[in-house]
Motif scaffolding. Structure first.
Motif, short mmCIF file in Angstrom:
data_model
loop_
_atom_site.label_atom_id
_atom_site.label_comp_id
_atom_site.label_asym_id
_atom_site.label_seq_id
_atom_site.Cartn_x
_atom_site.Cartn_y
_atom_site.Cartn_z
N ASP A 1 -4.15 2.82 -0.09
CA ASP A 1 -5.16 3.81 -0.49
C ASP A 1 -5.34 4.88 0.58
N ARG A 2 -5.24 4.49 1.84
CA ARG A 2 -5.37 5.48 2.92
C ARG A 2 -4.19 6.46 2.88
N ASP A 3 -2.99 5.95 2.62
CA ASP A 3 -1.82 6.82 2.53
C ASP A 3 -1.91 7.74 1.31
N ILE A 4 -2.40 7.22 0.20
CA ILE A 4 -2.57 8.06 -0.98
C ILE A 4 -3.59 9.16 -0.71
N GLU A 5 -4.65 8.85 0.01
CA GLU A 5 -5.62 9.88 0.39
C GLU A 5 -4.96 10.96 1.24
N PRO B 1 5.35 2.43 4.81
CA PRO B 1 5.83 1.80 3.58
C PRO B 1 4.75 1.35 2.60
N ALA B 2 3.46 1.56 2.92
CA ALA B 2 2.39 0.88 2.20
C ALA B 2 2.36 1.21 0.71
N ILE B 3 2.62 2.45 0.34
CA ILE B 3 2.55 2.82 -1.09
C ILE B 3 3.60 2.06 -1.88
N MET B 4 4.82 2.04 -1.38
CA MET B 4 5.89 1.37 -2.13
C MET B 4 5.85 -0.15 -1.99
N LEU B 5 5.18 -0.66 -0.97
CA LEU B 5 5.04 -2.10 -0.84
C LEU B 5 3.73 -2.61 -1.44
N ALA B 6 2.90 -1.69 -1.95
CA ALA B 6 1.60 -2.06 -2.53
C ALA B 6 0.74 -2.82 -1.53
N THR C 1 -4.62 14.92 0.41
CA THR C 1 -4.98 15.98 1.37
C THR C 1 -3.86 16.98 1.51
N LEU C 2 -2.61 16.50 1.53
CA LEU C 2 -1.46 17.41 1.59
C LEU C 2 -1.49 18.37 0.40
N ILE C 3 -1.78 17.87 -0.78
CA ILE C 3 -1.84 18.72 -1.97
C ILE C 3 -2.92 19.79 -1.80
N LEU D 1 0.44 7.57 -9.36
CA LEU D 1 0.25 8.74 -10.22
C LEU D 1 -1.18 8.83 -10.75
N ASP D 2 -1.80 7.71 -11.05
CA ASP D 2 -3.18 7.74 -11.54
C ASP D 2 -4.13 8.38 -10.53
N ARG D 3 -3.79 8.32 -9.26
CA ARG D 3 -4.66 8.84 -8.21
C ARG D 3 -4.23 10.20 -7.69
#
Length: 373
Positions: free
Chosen positions: A130-134, A119-124, A138-140, A207-209
């Motif tokens: 940041d680890r989940d966004i990374e 849940p980290a991205i949606m819970l800020a 990587t998936l992209i 989205l910025d990242r």
């Protein structure tokens, strides 16, 4: 069940409408103009699971040659598939003549935040956010290496909201949402109060990242609208900013680039309209003309914002022949896929039967669109 009886039985005709904006620019139109000549660019697709050889053969049997899928992640501690795992998936599709045009992510699913494993991205929640966004970045990159052109995701806290079921055609039943009768399990989720400003901050942070990485690697990222929209005062303390047309219009302008757009669920968008049978066509035009529709969940509803039921594609309030003419008009070239097909109590096998019905219906519309002038 005809429309009048359905509305009477479910109270769809009496509920008060929500106050969220549905403006899309030009005045609503009830029909598309004559479709342009020549073959349509879109194709029949699907995202139903399981993603194994048997199910890919099921796709092929009904003319589904393109799909959105999920790769099997062999390491339970990893939250993205490797290039090899993605290629295993595309190879499976190739064996059955089915192209994997899109994949989903372990992150940013459509589940309710109180049940969400990541849940980290949606819970800020930093630094895990940041680890989940990374991992999503990587998936992209891995999709680019594996030749998969798109990733779909959700930015949802409440998941898919429904208040119950109503009787459908024959022995089927339909999931429904009636805001006036909905009873949240708790006053708040573990996210607490998330007003519009907080929600937009989390969307923008992501989205910025991520949008620049999608552009760099030329992999489309397709976000699903929040299903359904709720009043601005919120539901379980959450203002669903991607549950209105104006919210989706704002969303596509944040870090805008050709690889940042929508997993355009026509059913969900219809749920956000006061009169989907007339308004949906200009919504398709708005996002389609801007090339922001990357995938279409081609499903239908009876009802309107705050009170509706999900139905078979041929019996809802939106004329699908007119809709498909508009997709052709705007030059949409992605998949049209069924979603949320009705169920039959006590008969789990009927789910595949109902998908097969939807495939045939959509395939027939696509063939008709090829010949309409």
């Amino acid at each position: 069940m005809d429309r009048r009886k359905f509305l009477s039985a479910t109270g769809l005709g009496a509920v008060a409408l929500g106050a969220a904006s549905t403006s899309v620019g030009a005045a609503p139109k009830t029909a598309a103009p004559a479709a342009k000549g020549g073959p349509a660019k879109f194709k029949l697709g699907c995202q139903s699971a399981p993603f194994d050889d048997e199910h890919f053969a099921f796709f092929a049997r009904y003319g589904v040659r393109n799909c959105s899928s999920s790769a099997k992640i062999l390491d339970p501690g990893r939250i993205y598939p490797t290039v090899d795992e993605l290629k295993t998936l595309t190879d499976m599709g190739d064996r059955h003549g089915v192209s994997v045009d899109m994949v989903d992510s372990v992150l940013l699913t459509s589940s309710h935040i109180d049940r969400e494993k990541n849940p980290a991205i949606m819970l800020a929640q930093d630094p895990q956010r940041d680890r989940d966004i990374e991992a999503f970045q990587t998936l992209i990159r891995n999709c680019a290496a594996a030749g998969i052109p798109a990733v779909k995701y959700n930015m949802s806290i409440l998941g898919v909201l429904r208040s119950g079921k109503v009787k459908g055609r024959g022995d089927s039943e339909y999931l429904a949402w009636n805001l006036a009768e909905a009873k949240p399990p708790t006053p708040l989720t573990r996210a607490g109060v998330v007003d519009a400003d907080r929600f937009w901050e989390r969307i923008t942070y992501f989205l910025d990242r991520v949008a620049p990485v999608a552009k760099e690697y030329k992999v489309k990222i397709a976000c699903h609208p929040q299903d359904p929209g709720v009043p601005p005062s919120g539901y379980q303390g959450v203002d669903r900013v991607l549950g209105t047309i104006d919210g989706l219009k704002k969303f596509i302008t944040i870090n805008e680039n050709p690889y940042h757009g929508l997993n355009f669920c026509q059913g969900t968008v219809s749920e956000d309209l006061r009169d989907p049978g007339t308004e949906i066509f200009d919504v398709i035009r708005y996002f389609g003309n801007r090339k922001k529709i990357f995938n279409v969940h081609f499903r239908n509803i009876k009802g309107h914002r705050d009170n509706f039921a999900e139905v078979f594609p041929d019996e809802g309030d939106v004329n699908f022949l007119e809709a498909i003419k508009v997709y052709k008009e705007v030059g949409y070239d992605g998949m049209l896929m069924p979603d949320h097909v009705p169920e039959v109590p006590g008969k789990p096998e009927a789910r595949l039967e109902n998908f097969a019905f939807a495939y045939g219906y959509i395939r027939g519309l696509i063939q008709a669109a090829d010949h309409l002038a």
